[in-house]
Design an enzyme around this catalytic site. Structure first.
Site, PDB file in Angstrom:
ATOM      1  CD1 TRP A 161       6.667 -26.246 -43.004  1.00  0.00           C
ATOM      2  CD2 TRP A 161       5.068 -27.289 -41.840  1.00  0.00           C
ATOM      3  NE1 TRP A 161       5.669 -25.328 -42.711  1.00  0.00           N
ATOM      4  CE2 TRP A 161       4.688 -25.937 -42.002  1.00  0.00           C
ATOM      5  CE3 TRP A 161       4.212 -28.133 -41.131  1.00  0.00           C
ATOM      6  CZ2 TRP A 161       3.486 -25.408 -41.490  1.00  0.00           C
ATOM      7  CZ3 TRP A 161       3.025 -27.620 -40.616  1.00  0.00           C
ATOM      8  CH2 TRP A 161       2.670 -26.281 -40.796  1.00  0.00           C
TER       9      TRP A 161
ATOM     10  CG  ASP B 171       5.219 -31.462 -46.746  1.00  0.00           C
ATOM     11  OD1 ASP B 171       4.554 -30.927 -47.657  1.00  0.00           O
ATOM     12  OD2 ASP B 171       5.202 -31.078 -45.555  1.00  0.00           O
TER      13      ASP B 171
ATOM     14  CE  LYS C 137       1.645 -23.330 -46.780  1.00  0.00           C
ATOM     15  NZ  LYS C 137       1.707 -24.512 -45.923  1.00  0.00           N
TER      16      LYS C 137
HETATM   17  C1  PLP Z   1       1.779 -25.289 -44.817  1.00  0.00           C
HETATM   18  C2  PLP Z   1       2.570 -26.531 -44.768  1.00  0.00           C
HETATM   19  C3  PLP Z   1       2.116 -27.674 -44.100  1.00  0.00           C
HETATM   20  C4  PLP Z   1       0.822 -27.710 -43.332  1.00  0.00           C
HETATM   21  O1  PLP Z   1      -0.257 -27.667 -44.190  1.00  0.00           O
HETATM   22  P1  PLP Z   1      -1.767 -27.781 -43.661  1.00  0.00           P
HETATM   23  O2  PLP Z   1      -2.512 -27.819 -44.960  1.00  0.00           O
HETATM   24  O3  PLP Z   1      -2.050 -26.550 -42.854  1.00  0.00           O
HETATM   25  O4  PLP Z   1      -1.912 -29.023 -42.879  1.00  0.00           O
HETATM   26  C5  PLP Z   1       2.912 -28.811 -44.142  1.00  0.00           C
HETATM   27  N1  PLP Z   1       4.091 -28.827 -44.801  1.00  0.00           N
HETATM   28  C6  PLP Z   1       4.557 -27.739 -45.435  1.00  0.00           C
HETATM   29  C7  PLP Z   1       5.869 -27.812 -46.144  1.00  0.00           C
HETATM   30  C8  PLP Z   1       3.812 -26.567 -45.447  1.00  0.00           C
HETATM   31  O5  PLP Z   1       4.281 -25.486 -46.101  1.00  0.00           O
END
Ligand code: PLP
Length: 361
Positions: A102, A172, A196
């Site tokens: 990521w 993030d 999540k």
């Molecule tokens: C799942 C995830 C993403 C991507 O998320 P989307 O909503 O599909 O764009 C980005 N960063 C992390 C850490 C993730 O777990």
């Protein structure tokens, strides 16, 4: 209905009481005779939900008026672009802390807008750990520092925040937001796709320090500026209203379950059940993450062969434990055990792992 243990990485398990409440209210929200999905986002009822979600978020993270919580569409992936569009000048540099897939995605987007500097990276070690403080080499005057608090695919997590001085810090936190208490005031911006730990897909929560937001570029299109969402309480255009409603219920569930301290206790106990099954397997299971970087949200491990990994997933699925195959980019097994997963599910997986190792070791 048989009980299914849901280890999906995302979209992922939601708290049962939240789904039950949504089911109760599905056809008739608060005696209005219609569903939340059928209401105007300008209605008093919806505005109350939207406002409560922001209030609860700030209360959980002990944030005052100097922060805003915004609800945006486009997932965390849009934030990979939106953060640099707002805060990275074309001739500016962003410092990146590279810890997995990521952070690589975030880098790709930032590189389209400005200059990128890898201030630390564990790529040569297959992202099996978080960089040590002495391995982080920040530039003098970056536009900001970007990090990924939990790498969902590799299963590594920051347990101590990096020291960045007075450089703005952006994280993030898609896969571990609200899983533990932390000092959110260390960050100028935090973003997290909801699917999540916060709710359904389609909503992204963004926490932003107001004073930093005021320094953002004024040139991006309206829908790509944080200021637009802040000024309009995330109601500039039609929001993902049902998603925000569910997210608000999840925040309420966290508050009712002991808040972030409650989540942290629960999550530590859950993860240690599965890590113990790895550590006590005599080498049959090999954890991907180094001990000090283990994620409490995504437990990643390998078996002696890919054939055994396949068999593991098949047999686990037959035992109603789903979503355990690792991400296609790294293989192996991944158990995602977000806030909503309970101790029983983790114990069930740990017992299954012991049995499987006994039969196949
Ligand atoms: C799942 C995830 C993403 C991507 O998320 P989307 O909503 O599909 O764009 C980005 N960063 C992390 C850490 C993730 O777990």
């Amino acid at each position: 209905m048989t009980k299914v243990y849901n280890f999906n990485a995302g979209p992922a398990i939601l708290p049962r009481p939240v789904l039950e409440r949504a089911q109760q209210e599905l056809l008739d929200y608060g005696g209005r005779g219609i569903s939340v999905m059928e209401m105007s986002h300008r209605s008093k009822e919806y505005e109350a939900i939207n406002a409560e979600a922001e209030t609860r978020f700030k209360r959980l993270l002990k944030l005052d008026e100097s922060y805003r919580v915004l609800f945006i569409q486009g997932g965390a992936s849009l934030q990979f672009a939106m953060v640099p569009l707002n805060f990275l000048p074309a001739n500016g540099t962003v410092d990146l802390l590279m810890t997995g897939s990521w952070s690589e995605k975030a880098k790709e987007e930032a590189a389209k807008i400005g200059k990128v500097h890898e201030a630390a990276s564990t790529e040569t070690e297959h992202y099996c750990r978080i960089p040590l403080p002495e391995e982080i080499h920040l530039s003098d005057n970056p536009a900001y520092v970007h990090m990924t608090s939990n790498e969902t695919i590799h299963g590594v997590q920051w347990h101590d925040w990096p020291e960045v001085g007075d450089r703005p810090l952006v994280a993030d936190m898609s896969s571990d937001i609200l899983s533990r208490p932390f000092d959110a005031t260390k960050f100028d911006l935090i973003y997290a796709g909801a699917q999540k730990n916060l709710g359904p897909s389609g909503v992204t929560a963004v926490l932003i320090r107001q004073s930093w937001m005021e320094t953002a570029a004024k040139t991006p299109p309206t829908m790509l500026r944080y200021a637009t969402y802040a000024k309009n309480n995330s109601l500039y255009n039609t929001p993902p209203s049902f998603g925000v409603y569910l997210l608000n219920l999840v925040l309420g569930w966290i508050e009712d379950s002991g808040g972030l301290e409650g989540m942290a206790q629960r999550n530590e106990r859950k993860a240690s059940a599965i890590y113990a099954a790895i550590d006590n397997s005599g080498g049959f299971y090999r954890g991907h993450a180094a001990l000090d970087s283990r994620s409490l949200m995504n437990v990643t491990f390998r078996l002696p062969s890919e054939a055994l990994e396949k068999q593991f997933v098949t047999e686990a699925t037959a035992a109603d434990m789903i979503g355990l195959a690792g991400h296609r980019s790294v293989g192996g097994i991944r158990a995602s055990i977000y806030n909503a997963m309970d101790q029983e599910g983790c114990e069930a997986l740990a017992s299954f792992m012991q049995e499987f190792a006994r039969h196949n070791g």
